[in-house]
Design an enzyme around this catalytic site. Structure first.
Site, PDB file in Angstrom:
ATOM      1  N   SER A 155     -40.562 -18.267  54.890  1.00  0.00           N
ATOM      2  CA  SER A 155     -40.763 -19.281  56.042  1.00  0.00           C
ATOM      3  C   SER A 155     -41.461 -18.713  57.045  1.00  0.00           C
ATOM      4  O   SER A 155     -41.697 -19.493  58.083  1.00  0.00           O
ATOM      5  CB  SER A 155     -39.164 -19.770  56.426  1.00  0.00           C
ATOM      6  OG  SER A 155     -38.383 -18.663  56.916  1.00  0.00           O
ATOM      7  N   LYS A 181     -41.252 -15.885  65.948  1.00  0.00           N
ATOM      8  CA  LYS A 181     -40.981 -16.798  65.104  1.00  0.00           C
ATOM      9  C   LYS A 181     -40.150 -18.097  65.956  1.00  0.00           C
ATOM     10  O   LYS A 181     -39.324 -17.718  66.634  1.00  0.00           O
ATOM     11  CB  LYS A 181     -40.241 -16.393  63.745  1.00  0.00           C
ATOM     12  CG  LYS A 181     -39.946 -17.430  62.846  1.00  0.00           C
ATOM     13  CD  LYS A 181     -39.141 -17.217  61.300  1.00  0.00           C
ATOM     14  CE  LYS A 181     -38.997 -17.971  60.321  1.00  0.00           C
ATOM     15  NZ  LYS A 181     -38.120 -17.379  59.500  1.00  0.00           N
ATOM     16  N   SER A 204     -38.083 -14.311  53.471  1.00  0.00           N
ATOM     17  CA  SER A 204     -39.072 -15.160  54.349  1.00  0.00           C
ATOM     18  C   SER A 204     -39.837 -13.884  55.492  1.00  0.00           C
ATOM     19  O   SER A 204     -40.888 -14.535  56.201  1.00  0.00           O
ATOM     20  CB  SER A 204     -38.367 -15.896  55.365  1.00  0.00           C
ATOM     21  OG  SER A 204     -38.163 -17.434  54.659  1.00  0.00           O
TER      22      SER A 204
HETATM   23  N1  GLN Z   1     -37.624 -19.300  50.089  1.00  0.00           N
HETATM   24  C1  GLN Z   1     -36.027 -19.089  50.504  1.00  0.00           C
HETATM   25  C2  GLN Z   1     -35.481 -20.483  51.051  1.00  0.00           C
HETATM   26  O1  GLN Z   1     -35.983 -21.479  51.087  1.00  0.00           O
HETATM   27  C3  GLN Z   1     -35.982 -17.815  51.710  1.00  0.00           C
HETATM   28  C4  GLN Z   1     -36.203 -18.494  53.149  1.00  0.00           C
HETATM   29  C5  GLN Z   1     -35.966 -17.557  53.994  1.00  0.00           C
HETATM   30  O2  GLN Z   1     -35.819 -16.213  53.733  1.00  0.00           O
HETATM   31  N2  GLN Z   1     -35.557 -18.130  55.270  1.00  0.00           N
HETATM   32  O3  GLN Z   1     -34.416 -20.578  51.292  1.00  0.00           O
END
Ligand code: GLN
Length: 491
Positions: free
Chosen positions: A157, A82, A181
């Site tokens: 994400s 990532k 994410s």
């Molecule tokens: N969807 C969540 C956010 O927007 C989690 C994102 C994540 O786990 N990095 O913060």
């Protein structure tokens, strides 16, 4: 000799065996996957390659393999990271214009650890900007598409990681999970993902979003593959990460085959209420029945503050983000506005140009909830409820060994469907946020298909440091069923 057409269908374990038996070389393997990644660039999964660096790593692996080195479970196996992990040989943008073209002088601990085990870095994977999002539509470098239906989002994400693994562009990938994410994109793309206990894998070299929640983990096709990578990634990093856990390195693959007979699986009523779509419910319930066939017992439990995890998370995560992101000031890292009048104007223009809308929204929310006069009402209150959410889990774990439920209320939605409505996207995080707030390990395991034939994931949550148990439960399910074997057409 291994046929190239088969290479990308091998699991990590199978591929490692092919490499060890010298049926294929690490260089050929890397070239094959690089070719696939380029041929499928339209998915938007990759952000950077460095063929020279990749092949150099592959040659080192080949030399070790030729020398008959027993090697490690990952010797010569391609992995991709990532883009939130900093890397010396590749750019690390965190999906932001702010860091476009940025190269770090060092590798993140997770990246270095996998490389030490002989894994070959294939490239960097697209993600939501600074890991903020649930659909991978917040990347400054364009959205990622779901290989099961390219008009749909891959989740976020870690959307690039999930799409690349599902489309067989790489056998396994790293991701990070702050509020879901890893689990949610794994679920949306029909693959397996694990976020370990907070502190298990070092945060050193992971671009910070919300430091008390951020945790590195793996996206792969099976629990077994997740176990192989996770074992290589985790371990104490006490000098460089102040929240790194001082617990010994574990081989998470060792107990994969343990029986699950008698395992008590907690089923939280709050995860199956209104808001859960019927197709997701049906798939998860079917998987729970499979567990019963394997001898596990389902135990009804309560996680009464599940709903509160949304406001709590969306106070705490932006608060931490607003502080973490203050380092992007045009002086120390990345983008700086070209024209400005004075220092303040330089900050303002740099940050206006460098950050996308969602990141700005979080910085504003975070700054607000931390400000004098609102700190007690929002931030402090959220911290208190966070503690209660963690306590609720401990209460539940008195009655069960792990917890199962859906990962997300629905299957992957269409690109653009929630992009103008941040709250709708926040609400869809409801089932992943509680474990994140408590710092517990969580997994997503494919359990079939829902609406529009899109994949559904089941979530497994374990108590602290119970990754082996989670992976064991997931592996036994994958031995008994073939949901994780399904692959998207055309890949
Ligand atoms: N969807 C969540 C956010 O927007 C989690 C994102 C994540 O786990 N990095 O913060």
């Amino acid at each position: 000799m291994t046929k190239p057409t088969e290479l990308h269908d091998f699991s990590v374990a199978e591929l490692a065996a092919q490499l060890r038996q010298r049926k294929v070389s690490a260089v050929e393997t890397a070239q094959h996957f690089l070719g696939r990644a380029c041929a499928n660039a339209a998915l938007g999964a990759f952000l950077d390659f460095n063929e020279e660096a990749t092949l150099a790593q592959a040659r080192v692996a080949d030399a070790a393999l030729a020398a008959g080195s027993p090697g490690t479970a990952l010797l010569g196996v391609p992995v991709a990271h990532k883009d939130i992990f900093v890397t010396r040989d590749f750019t690390a943008t965190a999906g932001s214009r702010m860091l476009q073209g940025y190269r770090s002088p060092f590798d993140a601990t997770v990246v270095a650890k996998l490389a030490e085990q002989g894994a070959v870095t294939l490239g960097k994977l697209n993600c939501d900007e600074f890991a903020m999002g649930s659909a991978n539509e917040n990347s400054a470098f364009g959205p990622v598409k779901n290989p099961w239906d390219t008009s749909r989002v891959p989740g976020g994400s870690s959307g690039g990681s999930a799409a690349a693994v599902a489309a067989r562009l790489v056998p396994a990938a790293t991701g990070t999970d702050t509020g879901g994410s890893i689990r949610q994109p794994a679920s949306f793309c029909g693959i397996t993902g694990i976020k370990p206990t907070y502190g298990r894998a070092s945060r050193y070299g992971m671009v910070a979003f919300a430091s008390s929640l951020d945790q590195a983990g793996v996206l792969a096709r099976s629990a077994e593959d997740c176990a192989l990578l996770l074992s290589a990634m985790c371990g104490p990093d006490l000098d460089r990460d102040s929240t790194s856990l001082d617990v010994p390195i574990e081989n998470f693959a060792r107990s994969l085959n343990d029986s699950v007979a008698g395992l008590r699986i907690g089923v939280p009523a709050e995860f199956f209420g209104e808001g859960l779509s019927s197709d997701v419910r049906a798939a998860v319930e079917l998987a729970l029945k499979e567990y019963e066939k394997l001898g596990a017992k389902l135990v009804p439990i309560a996680l009464p503050r599940t709903e509160l995890s949304i406001p709590v998370y969306y106070v705490i995560a932006p608060a931490e983000a607003s502080s973490n992101l203050s380092r992007f000031d045009g002086v120390k890292f990345g983008h700086r506005a070209e024209q400005y009048d004075d220092l303040i104007d330089m900050y303002r223009k740099t940050r206006s140009q460098g950050f996308g809308d969602e990141v700005k929204r979080r910085i504003m929310i975070g700054t607000y909830v931390l400000s004098h006069g609102y700190y007690d009402a929002y931030y402090l209150q959220a911290q208190k409820i966070r503690r209660m959410i963690a306590d609720d889990f401990q209460q539940a774990f008195r009655h069960c060994d792990l917890i199962a439920g859906p990962v997300a209320p629905t299957v992957a939605w269409k690109l653009g469907d929630k992009s103008d409505d941040p709250v709708a996207s926040y609400l869809a995080d409801i089932f992943t946020l509680p474990a994140s707030l408590a710092g517990l390990p969580g997994m997503s395991v494919p359990v079939g298909f829902g609406a529009e034939n899109m994949p559904v994931g089941m979530q497994l949550i374990g108590n602290y440091l119970q990754e082996s148990r989670l992976l064991n439960a997931a592996h036994r399910l994958q031995q008994a069923t073939d949901w994780h074997v399904a692959k998207p057409e055309g890949f």
